[in-house]
Write a protein that holds these residues in place. Structure first.
Motif, PDB file in Angstrom:
ATOM      1  N   ALA A 122      14.064  -1.997  -4.369  1.00  0.00           N
ATOM      2  CA  ALA A 122      14.779  -1.499  -3.195  1.00  0.00           C
ATOM      3  C   ALA A 122      14.147  -0.243  -2.628  1.00  0.00           C
ATOM      4  O   ALA A 122      14.207   0.005  -1.419  1.00  0.00           O
ATOM      5  N   ASP A 123      13.515   0.554  -3.497  1.00  0.00           N
ATOM      6  CA  ASP A 123      12.911   1.814  -3.033  1.00  0.00           C
ATOM      7  C   ASP A 123      11.414   1.700  -2.774  1.00  0.00           C
ATOM      8  O   ASP A 123      10.735   2.709  -2.545  1.00  0.00           O
ATOM      9  N   ASN A 124      10.877   0.468  -2.811  1.00  0.00           N
ATOM     10  CA  ASN A 124       9.452   0.216  -2.547  1.00  0.00           C
ATOM     11  C   ASN A 124       8.516   0.895  -3.543  1.00  0.00           C
ATOM     12  O   ASN A 124       7.325   1.064  -3.267  1.00  0.00           O
ATOM     13  N   THR A 125       9.047   1.253  -4.715  1.00  0.00           N
ATOM     14  CA  THR A 125       8.240   1.914  -5.737  1.00  0.00           C
ATOM     15  C   THR A 125       7.936   0.944  -6.870  1.00  0.00           C
ATOM     16  O   THR A 125       8.840   0.274  -7.380  1.00  0.00           O
ATOM     17  N   TYR A 126       6.674   0.888  -7.261  1.00  0.00           N
ATOM     18  CA  TYR A 126       6.206   0.009  -8.327  1.00  0.00           C
ATOM     19  C   TYR A 126       5.662   0.899  -9.440  1.00  0.00           C
ATOM     20  O   TYR A 126       4.557   1.441  -9.319  1.00  0.00           O
ATOM     21  N   PRO A 127       6.410   1.068 -10.526  1.00  0.00           N
ATOM     22  CA  PRO A 127       5.978   1.990 -11.585  1.00  0.00           C
ATOM     23  C   PRO A 127       4.700   1.510 -12.279  1.00  0.00           C
ATOM     24  O   PRO A 127       4.350   0.326 -12.258  1.00  0.00           O
ATOM     25  N   ALA A 128       4.007   2.446 -12.882  1.00  0.00           N
ATOM     26  CA  ALA A 128       2.821   2.111 -13.665  1.00  0.00           C
ATOM     27  C   ALA A 128       3.162   1.045 -14.694  1.00  0.00           C
ATOM     28  O   ALA A 128       4.197   1.114 -15.363  1.00  0.00           O
ATOM     29  N   GLY A 129       2.295   0.042 -14.808  1.00  0.00           N
ATOM     30  CA  GLY A 129       2.524  -1.064 -15.732  1.00  0.00           C
ATOM     31  C   GLY A 129       3.134  -2.288 -15.078  1.00  0.00           C
ATOM     32  O   GLY A 129       3.177  -3.369 -15.682  1.00  0.00           O
ATOM     33  N   THR A 130       3.600  -2.156 -13.829  1.00  0.00           N
ATOM     34  CA  THR A 130       4.206  -3.279 -13.116  1.00  0.00           C
ATOM     35  C   THR A 130       3.188  -4.399 -12.882  1.00  0.00           C
ATOM     36  O   THR A 130       2.029  -4.143 -12.538  1.00  0.00           O
ATOM     37  N   ILE A 131       3.647  -5.642 -13.063  1.00  0.00           N
ATOM     38  CA  ILE A 131       2.880  -6.816 -12.656  1.00  0.00           C
ATOM     39  C   ILE A 131       3.640  -7.458 -11.501  1.00  0.00           C
ATOM     40  O   ILE A 131       4.821  -7.813 -11.645  1.00  0.00           O
ATOM     41  N   GLY A 173       6.858  -8.930 -14.013  1.00  0.00           N
ATOM     42  CA  GLY A 173       6.781  -8.482 -15.398  1.00  0.00           C
ATOM     43  C   GLY A 173       6.129  -7.127 -15.521  1.00  0.00           C
ATOM     44  O   GLY A 173       6.051  -6.360 -14.548  1.00  0.00           O
ATOM     45  N   LYS A 174       5.628  -6.855 -16.717  1.00  0.00           N
ATOM     46  CA  LYS A 174       5.017  -5.542 -16.963  1.00  0.00           C
ATOM     47  C   LYS A 174       3.971  -5.640 -18.062  1.00  0.00           C
ATOM     48  O   LYS A 174       3.966  -6.584 -18.870  1.00  0.00           O
ATOM     49  N   VAL A 175       3.097  -4.645 -18.079  1.00  0.00           N
ATOM     50  CA  VAL A 175       2.121  -4.491 -19.153  1.00  0.00           C
ATOM     51  C   VAL A 175       2.795  -3.692 -20.260  1.00  0.00           C
ATOM     52  O   VAL A 175       3.324  -2.602 -20.019  1.00  0.00           O
ATOM     53  N   THR A 176       2.819  -4.242 -21.451  1.00  0.00           N
ATOM     54  CA  THR A 176       3.495  -3.572 -22.564  1.00  0.00           C
ATOM     55  C   THR A 176       2.541  -2.772 -23.440  1.00  0.00           C
ATOM     56  O   THR A 176       2.973  -1.920 -24.223  1.00  0.00           O
ATOM     57  N   SER A 177       1.251  -3.029 -23.322  1.00  0.00           N
ATOM     58  CA  SER A 177       0.255  -2.260 -24.075  1.00  0.00           C
ATOM     59  C   SER A 177      -1.108  -2.441 -23.434  1.00  0.00           C
ATOM     60  O   SER A 177      -1.362  -3.437 -22.752  1.00  0.00           O
TER      61      SER A 177
END
Length: 270
Positions: free
Chosen positions: A184-193, A230-234
């Protein structure tokens, strides 16, 4: 009388000098405010230009010449890339797109290896079932193995590695939607896929995806944001190291092919 007259003249002269000084200060203050407004306007214009160039580049992956033309003046609306399709024009998925219910309610874990460096993955079918179904199917088919990560951005708030194809060109025979789990805030945190797509098209998703290695802001277009699957977990430092090598010569300074070529050695989910 003469002394009194001289005193009056002196007092008048001093008053005139004070008025002149006040007028000078008022004039200087007026010029300062005007210059500040001009500087603020120029700064705002530069920010708007940077955002427009960034978004157009992200959605359309222009050529060097196209980017240079945009940077030179964003010449006219007709020169801007047209949307590949409106959401209503492609409101259904083709028969080669896996059904969303094959991933709905499931969370897949796995690994992607880039240039010999392993990244742990988590793909969330509870939040993005259609996107998760696509990635799981393509991973099972080995579609990503040996493919390239063709695009790197190194902006302070626009930092990602785009993968899944040798070039920016999408596969017209493999497009799907809808958008899912867009921030909703157009922000994609580090690790985002998240899933790459064509501009202004909620059904313009394809095989390509991007990995965010630093918190990134991507304003939504007319179709919305980008599906977070999804996300990068490591192992995210592998992408950071790729980014630290910079952009290949001949590309835009912060958006282009990685200076260090990147290949997906393997991509698996279970």
């Amino acid at each position: 009388m003469a002394a009194s007259s001289r005193g009056a003249r002196e007092a008048k002269r001093r008053i005139q000098q004070m008025e002149a000084k006040r007028e000078l200060r008022r004039d200087q203050e007026s010029r300062r405010k005007r210059d500040n407004l001009i500087a603020a306007g120029a700064g705002t214009a530069a920010v708007v230009l940077a955002v427009v160039l960034q978004l157009t580049a992200f959605a359309g992956n222009p050529t060097e010449d196209e980017f240079a033309a945009m940077e030179a003046g964003l010449t006219s609306p007709s020169a801007s890339p047209a949307p590949s399709a409106t959401p209503s024009a492609q409101a259904t998925n083709g028969p080669n797109i896996p059904a969303a219910d094959t991933a709905a309610g499931k969370v897949f874990t796995g690994e992607m290896t880039l240039n010999g460096n392993a990244l742990g993955l988590e793909i969330d079918g509870t939040k993005a079932p259609q996107a998760a179904a696509v990635l799981k199917t393509l991973a099972d088919e080995g579609s990503y193995n040996g493919s390239a990560c063709h695009r790197l951005t190194t902006g302070e708030t626009f930092s990602l590695l785009q993968c899944g194809g040798a070039t920016a060109a999408a596969d017209p025979g493999y497009t799907w939607g809808p958008l899912e789990n867009t921030p909703a805030d157009n922000t994609y945190p580090a690790g985002t896929i998240a899933i790459a797509r064509s501009q202004d098209n909620a059904y313009g998703n394809g095989k390509q995806f991007f990995v965010v290695y630093k918190d990134t802001v991507i304003p939504a277009d007319s179709a919305g944001g980008y599906t977070v699957v999804g996300k990068v977990t490591s192992g995210l430092e592998a992408v950071t190291n790729i980014a630290s090598a910079g952009i290949a010569p001949g590309s835009n300074a912060t958006d282009g092919a990685p200076a260090q070529p990147v290949t997906i050695d393997s991509f698996s989910l279970k």
